[in-house]
Design an enzyme around this catalytic site. Structure first.
Site, PDB file in Angstrom:
ATOM      1  N   HIS A   1       0.831  -1.211   0.000  1.00 36.17           N
ATOM      2  CA  HIS A   1       0.000   0.000   0.000  1.00 36.17           C
ATOM      3  C   HIS A   1       0.861   1.255   0.000  1.00 36.17           C
ATOM      4  O   HIS A   1       0.934   1.995   0.972  1.00 36.17           O
ATOM      5  CB  HIS A   1      -0.963  -0.025   1.193  1.00 36.17           C
TER       6      HIS A   1
ATOM      7  N   HIS B   1       1.158   1.592  -5.768  1.00 37.40           N
ATOM      8  CA  HIS B   1      -0.196   1.021  -5.816  1.00 37.40           C
ATOM      9  C   HIS B   1      -1.189   2.095  -6.258  1.00 37.40           C
ATOM     10  O   HIS B   1      -1.977   1.889  -7.177  1.00 37.40           O
ATOM     11  CB  HIS B   1      -0.582   0.472  -4.443  1.00 37.40           C
TER      12      HIS B   1
ATOM     13  N   HIS C   1      -6.903   7.111  -2.700  1.00 43.44           N
ATOM     14  CA  HIS C   1      -7.767   6.159  -1.965  1.00 43.44           C
ATOM     15  C   HIS C   1      -7.081   5.404  -0.831  1.00 43.44           C
ATOM     16  O   HIS C   1      -7.757   4.866   0.030  1.00 43.44           O
ATOM     17  CB  HIS C   1      -8.414   5.159  -2.933  1.00 43.44           C
ATOM     18  N   ASP C   2      -5.724   5.353  -0.810  1.00 46.00           N
ATOM     19  CA  ASP C   2      -5.002   4.640   0.263  1.00 46.00           C
ATOM     20  C   ASP C   2      -3.982   5.544   0.945  1.00 46.00           C
ATOM     21  O   ASP C   2      -3.008   5.066   1.535  1.00 46.00           O
ATOM     22  CB  ASP C   2      -4.280   3.411  -0.307  1.00 46.00           C
TER      23      ASP C   2
ATOM     24  N   ASP D   1      -8.897  -0.946  -7.882  1.00 44.90           N
ATOM     25  CA  ASP D   1      -8.115  -1.318  -6.703  1.00 44.90           C
ATOM     26  C   ASP D   1      -7.546  -2.733  -6.843  1.00 44.90           C
ATOM     27  O   ASP D   1      -6.498  -3.048  -6.301  1.00 44.90           O
ATOM     28  CB  ASP D   1      -9.005  -1.224  -5.453  1.00 44.90           C
TER      29      ASP D   1
HETATM   30  C1  LIG Z   1      -3.614 -10.173  -3.820  1.00 44.62           C
HETATM   31  C2  LIG Z   1      -4.576  -9.712  -2.777  1.00 44.62           C
HETATM   32  N1  LIG Z   1      -5.025 -10.591  -1.870  1.00 44.62           N
HETATM   33  C3  LIG Z   1      -5.921 -10.218  -0.921  1.00 44.62           C
HETATM   34  C4  LIG Z   1      -6.424 -11.175  -0.003  1.00 44.62           C
HETATM   35  C5  LIG Z   1      -7.392 -10.830   0.926  1.00 44.62           C
HETATM   36  C6  LIG Z   1      -7.868  -9.515   0.980  1.00 44.62           C
HETATM   37  C7  LIG Z   1      -8.960  -9.117   1.951  1.00 44.62           C
HETATM   38  O1  LIG Z   1      -9.036  -7.992   2.347  1.00 44.62           O
HETATM   39  N2  LIG Z   1      -9.884 -10.078   2.273  1.00 44.62           N
HETATM   40  C8  LIG Z   1     -11.063  -9.823   3.117  1.00 44.62           C
HETATM   41  C9  LIG Z   1     -11.743 -11.171   3.389  1.00 44.62           C
HETATM   42  C10 LIG Z   1     -13.028 -10.952   4.211  1.00 44.62           C
HETATM   43  C11 LIG Z   1     -13.997 -10.055   3.442  1.00 44.62           C
HETATM   44  C12 LIG Z   1     -13.335  -8.710   3.170  1.00 44.62           C
HETATM   45  C13 LIG Z   1     -12.988  -8.052   4.518  1.00 44.62           C
HETATM   46  C14 LIG Z   1     -12.009  -8.943   5.271  1.00 44.62           C
HETATM   47  C15 LIG Z   1     -12.683 -10.301   5.553  1.00 44.62           C
HETATM   48  C16 LIG Z   1     -10.715  -9.175   4.462  1.00 44.62           C
HETATM   49  C17 LIG Z   1     -12.040  -8.908   2.343  1.00 44.62           C
HETATM   50  C18 LIG Z   1      -7.341  -8.535   0.113  1.00 44.62           C
HETATM   51  C19 LIG Z   1      -6.382  -8.866  -0.846  1.00 44.62           C
HETATM   52  N3  LIG Z   1      -5.861  -7.949  -1.766  1.00 44.62           N
HETATM   53  C20 LIG Z   1      -6.039  -6.611  -1.979  1.00 44.62           C
HETATM   54  C21 LIG Z   1      -6.829  -5.638  -1.210  1.00 44.62           C
HETATM   55  C22 LIG Z   1      -7.881  -4.972  -1.836  1.00 44.62           C
HETATM   56  C23 LIG Z   1      -8.601  -4.005  -1.128  1.00 44.62           C
HETATM   57  C24 LIG Z   1      -8.287  -3.691   0.181  1.00 44.62           C
HETATM   58  C25 LIG Z   1      -7.229  -4.346   0.817  1.00 44.62           C
HETATM   59  C26 LIG Z   1      -6.488  -5.303   0.108  1.00 44.62           C
HETATM   60 CL1  LIG Z   1      -5.159  -6.068   0.867  1.00 44.62          CL
HETATM   61  N4  LIG Z   1      -5.316  -6.250  -3.043  1.00 44.62           N
HETATM   62  N5  LIG Z   1      -4.669  -7.309  -3.509  1.00 44.62           N
HETATM   63  C27 LIG Z   1      -4.999  -8.361  -2.718  1.00 44.62           C
HETATM   64 MG   LIG Z   2      -7.599   0.624   0.818  1.00 41.12          MG
HETATM   65 ZN   LIG Z   3      -5.926   0.151  -2.609  1.00 38.47          ZN
END
Ligand SMILES: Cc1nc2ccc(C(=O)N[C@]34C[C@H]5C[C@H](C[C@H](C5)C3)C4)cc2n2c(-c3ccccc3Cl)nnc12
Ligand SMILES: [Mg+2]
Ligand SMILES: [Zn+2]
Length: 342
Positions: A79, A83, A121-122, A233
């Site tokens: 982040h 990104h 956004h981040d 995102d």
């Molecule tokens: C590769 C990759 N893997 C990722 C694996 C998992 C999660 C994740 O937040 N899972 C969840 C799973 C449940 C339901 C909801 C809320 C929480 C409980 C947490 C989501 C994000 C992931 N992610 C992001 C990303 C996108 C937007 C915000 C933050 C992040 Cl980190 N961008 N890339 C990735």
């Molecule tokens: Mg975010």
């Molecule tokens: Zn983001």
């Protein structure tokens, strides 16, 4: 914090529009761009979509704003500014290639708000999740936990703070009505990047895609904007396997560091945050299956020319399935590092 020379350097960066073809293609990987050039590319993208002209964006104000935004990101593994820059670039690609404004899906003000929201956004992300803020009672949690989406409210606050900094208000060419509409949009769009918020909307977005987009339905227009934010995102997952895997590596660096912190504080981390328990290929198959592929399926249903993005996410999921099968054999025999994927 931002030196006037930095601004003039940006304005004279002389990145001619001959570079534009490179920016257009879906496989332009923002992560390969030099840090200093990033801001010139941002200026060019705003200019290429006619936004500088249409909204009377002053180039020196825009350059100063972009410098403050770039400085507003920390060097977290995932982040960070890169990104934000790649999310912004993806929003530029979809606005341009899906011709969203010309076709009347979104207004030009909404397009401007979408791109600025992607950049911001981040802002000031610490590499930890909303639940970590609440559980460890951080100062951000004490500020925002009553409304939820703690980190996203902080990112929004940081964005508004930059807009209110001398010489950084890129919107001072807008009428007061356009200005307040734009800030309302930026608020809603940044808050929409909380995946827990997205999960509450995705069924409505699926319904919109199967029914067909209704141009007179304001709820459809808002659902589309939120979908575009989520797609942007998650856009690294639409790129080639090497980039999508590298991104997963960086995300799990953040997750595992958070898990280490939680253990040190005596709290049991989620399995996906625990470097001793997490099986990254299996977790990525779940993330792609439950969150990423459904989102790009909706986009592809609304815009058939975006089908290539859905296909990329499905291909990346298939790669994780192969990796998982391979690891299953190794986990049985006691090895657990991802090194073979290098
Ligand atoms: C590769 C990759 N893997 C990722 C694996 C998992 C999660 C994740 O937040 N899972 C969840 C799973 C449940 C339901 C909801 C809320 C929480 C409980 C947490 C989501 C994000 C992931 N992610 C992001 C990303 C996108 C937007 C915000 C933050 C992040 Cl980190 N961008 N890339 C990735
Ligand atoms: Mg975010
Ligand atoms: Zn983001």
């Amino acid at each position: 914090k931002v030196h006037p020379d930095d601004v003039t350097k940006i304005l004279n960066c002389g990145l001619g529009h001959d570079l534009m073809p490179e920016i257009d293609l879906f496989y332009f990987s923002p992560r390969k761009v030099e840090e200093s050039e990033c801001i010139c590319y941002c200026l060019m993208m705003f200019d290429d979509l006619g936004m500088v002209q249409q909204w009377q964006l002053k180039k020196d104000t825009l350059a100063r704003f972009l410098l403050f935004v770039k400085k507003g990101y920390r060097d977290a593994p995932y982040h960070n500014w890169y990104h934000a820059f790649s999310v912004f670039h993806f929003s530029y690609l979809v606005i341009k290639n899906l011709r969203l404004v010309e076709k009347g899906y979104i207004s030009s003000l909404e397009a401007l708000a979408l791109m600025v929201s992607c950049l911001c956004h981040d802002l000031d992300h610490r590499g930890t999740t909303n639940s970590f803020q609440m559980q460890s009672g951080t100062e951000l949690a004490s500020l925002y936990s009553s409304e939820g989406s703690v980190m996203e409210r902080h990112h929004l606050a940081q964005a508004l703070c930059i807009l209110n900094t001398d010489g950084c208000n890129i919107f001072d060419g807008l009428t007061s009505e356009q200005y307040s509409r734009c800030l309302d949009l930026i608020r809603d769009l940044i808050l929409a990047t909380d995946l827990a918020h997205h999960i509450r909307l995705v069924q409505d977005q699926e319904k919109m895609a199967t029914e067909g987009f209704d141009f007179s339905n304001n709820q459809h227009k808002q659902l589309l904007l939120f979908l575009l934010m989520t797609c942007s995102d998650l856009s690294d997952q639409t790129k080639d396997w090497k980039l999508s895997r590298t991104t997963a590596d960086l995300v799990y660096q953040e997750f595992f560091s958070q898990g280490d912190l939680e253990k040190a504080m005596g709290n049991a981390p989620l399995e996906m945050m625990d470097r001793e328990k997490a099986r990254i290929p299996d977790l990525q198959i779940q993330f792609l299956s439950h969150i990423v592929c459904p989102v790009f399926k909706i986009l592809a249903q609304l815009f058939p020319e975006a089908d290539c993005l859905l296909q990329s996410t499905l291909k990346n999921r298939h790669c994780w399935e192969q990796a998982s099968a391979f690891f299953a054999r190794r986990w049985e025999s006691g090895h657990s590092s991802l090194d073979i994927l290098r």
